[in-house]
Design an enzyme around this catalytic site. Sequence first.
Site, short mmCIF file in Angstrom:
data_model
loop_
_atom_site.label_atom_id
_atom_site.label_comp_id
_atom_site.label_asym_id
_atom_site.label_seq_id
_atom_site.Cartn_x
_atom_site.Cartn_y
_atom_site.Cartn_z
N CYS A 1 38.69 43.39 54.43
CA CYS A 1 39.52 43.64 53.23
C CYS A 1 40.61 42.58 53.03
O CYS A 1 41.15 42.47 51.94
CB CYS A 1 40.14 45.02 53.29
SG CYS A 1 38.93 46.34 53.21
N HIS B 1 46.43 44.61 48.38
CA HIS B 1 45.04 45.06 48.52
C HIS B 1 44.96 46.49 48.00
O HIS B 1 45.79 47.34 48.33
CB HIS B 1 44.63 44.99 49.99
CG HIS B 1 43.34 45.67 50.28
ND1 HIS B 1 42.20 45.47 49.51
CD2 HIS B 1 42.99 46.56 51.24
CE1 HIS B 1 41.22 46.20 50.01
NE2 HIS B 1 41.67 46.88 51.04
N ASN C 1 38.40 51.02 46.53
CA ASN C 1 38.65 49.88 47.42
C ASN C 1 37.43 48.96 47.40
O ASN C 1 36.37 49.32 47.91
CB ASN C 1 38.91 50.43 48.83
CG ASN C 1 39.17 49.33 49.86
OD1 ASN C 1 39.00 48.15 49.57
ND2 ASN C 1 39.57 49.73 51.05
#
Length: 321
Positions: free
Chosen positions: A114, A247, A277
């Site tokens: 990520c 993020h 996500n």
Amino acid sequence: MRYSRIIGTGSYLPEKIVTNDDLSKTLDTDDEWIQSRTGIRQRHIAAPEQETSDLALMASQRALASAGLAADDIDLIVVATTTPDMLFPSTACILQDKLGIHNGSAAFDVQAVCSGFIFALATADRMVASGMAKNALVVGAEVMSRILDWNHRNTCVLFGDGAGALVLQASETPGILSAHLHSEGQHRHILNAPGQIRDGRIHGSPYIHMDGGAVFRFAVRVLAESTLEALAHNGLQPADIDWLVPHQANARIMDATAKKLGVPPEKVIHTVSGQANTSAASIPLAIDYGARHGCFKPGQLLALAAVGAGFSWGASLVRWG
Ligand code: UT7
């Protein structure tokens, strides 16, 4: 040239949308739980025939159009992905071919899950600033839906597919002010997809496993810490941040990070509710959202911060325009 700067942005989300209500038809979950714990309302899911490089291609073409460059002007491609098209070659090489770039310039992938986009951006920035490339395409692209166990409510509700791309160009003025990257591999058991290919078969689970609470606590600490590190390095304060672009894992993680930094909610880019996500794609998707919605004004300071499995994390400051 001592710097690189962003001259174009683009993104792509697959057509198919899966809402929380859709998931609750096959899983013991509901919209209220998912929204209150994560802020997520829906996620986009790639069609079976769409590979990561196809999503990356759409985002890249849009970024090139916004930069006013032709594909052949690109002399470096860095793709951040955890879900490459295949074991090898790199998704960046496949993207290069799909873009019709046959000029022999470098293309490679970066894997930091990520936080991958921050690592890719830092790499491309230094290569452009040092003269190794003039125009770099930096992409985050993922089909997370392929590594989710759709029967496991603790993980599958959290992720989505998508791609975002930036074009970086060599510049006398910044641009990317600095990047600060970190990893602590001793935490790799908290969040992973442990499957391995051996003897022609997958050994171990190919799906995402995580201790959600441990990820949450670690994320809030290091997103704030690395943003403060980037600010201190540039002689800046949290009050100098015009836009926090974290993020997009979970609205509660983003809110807690912004609160720790003293950044008000209206200065935080939020795309997680509509996209979930998207791992390495989330930051370039959020930047493209901010750019296309006219949020960012020339000269404004963007603070990018990401964390992911490894653990790996980092922050980068960007002077817009
Ligand atoms: O890029 C990094 C990727 N990872 C992340 O971003 C994850 C970070 N962590 C989180 O976002 C949160 O920890 C979660 C959203 C994953 C979980 O939130 P939580 O408030 O920490 O909930 P929990 O894990 O403590 O679970 C509470 C309950 C459990 O039930 P029991 O054991 O208390 O009976 C879970 O089984 O909620 C249950 N649960 C669900 N219920 C309905 C877990 N997932 C779901 C679900 N729907 N989808």
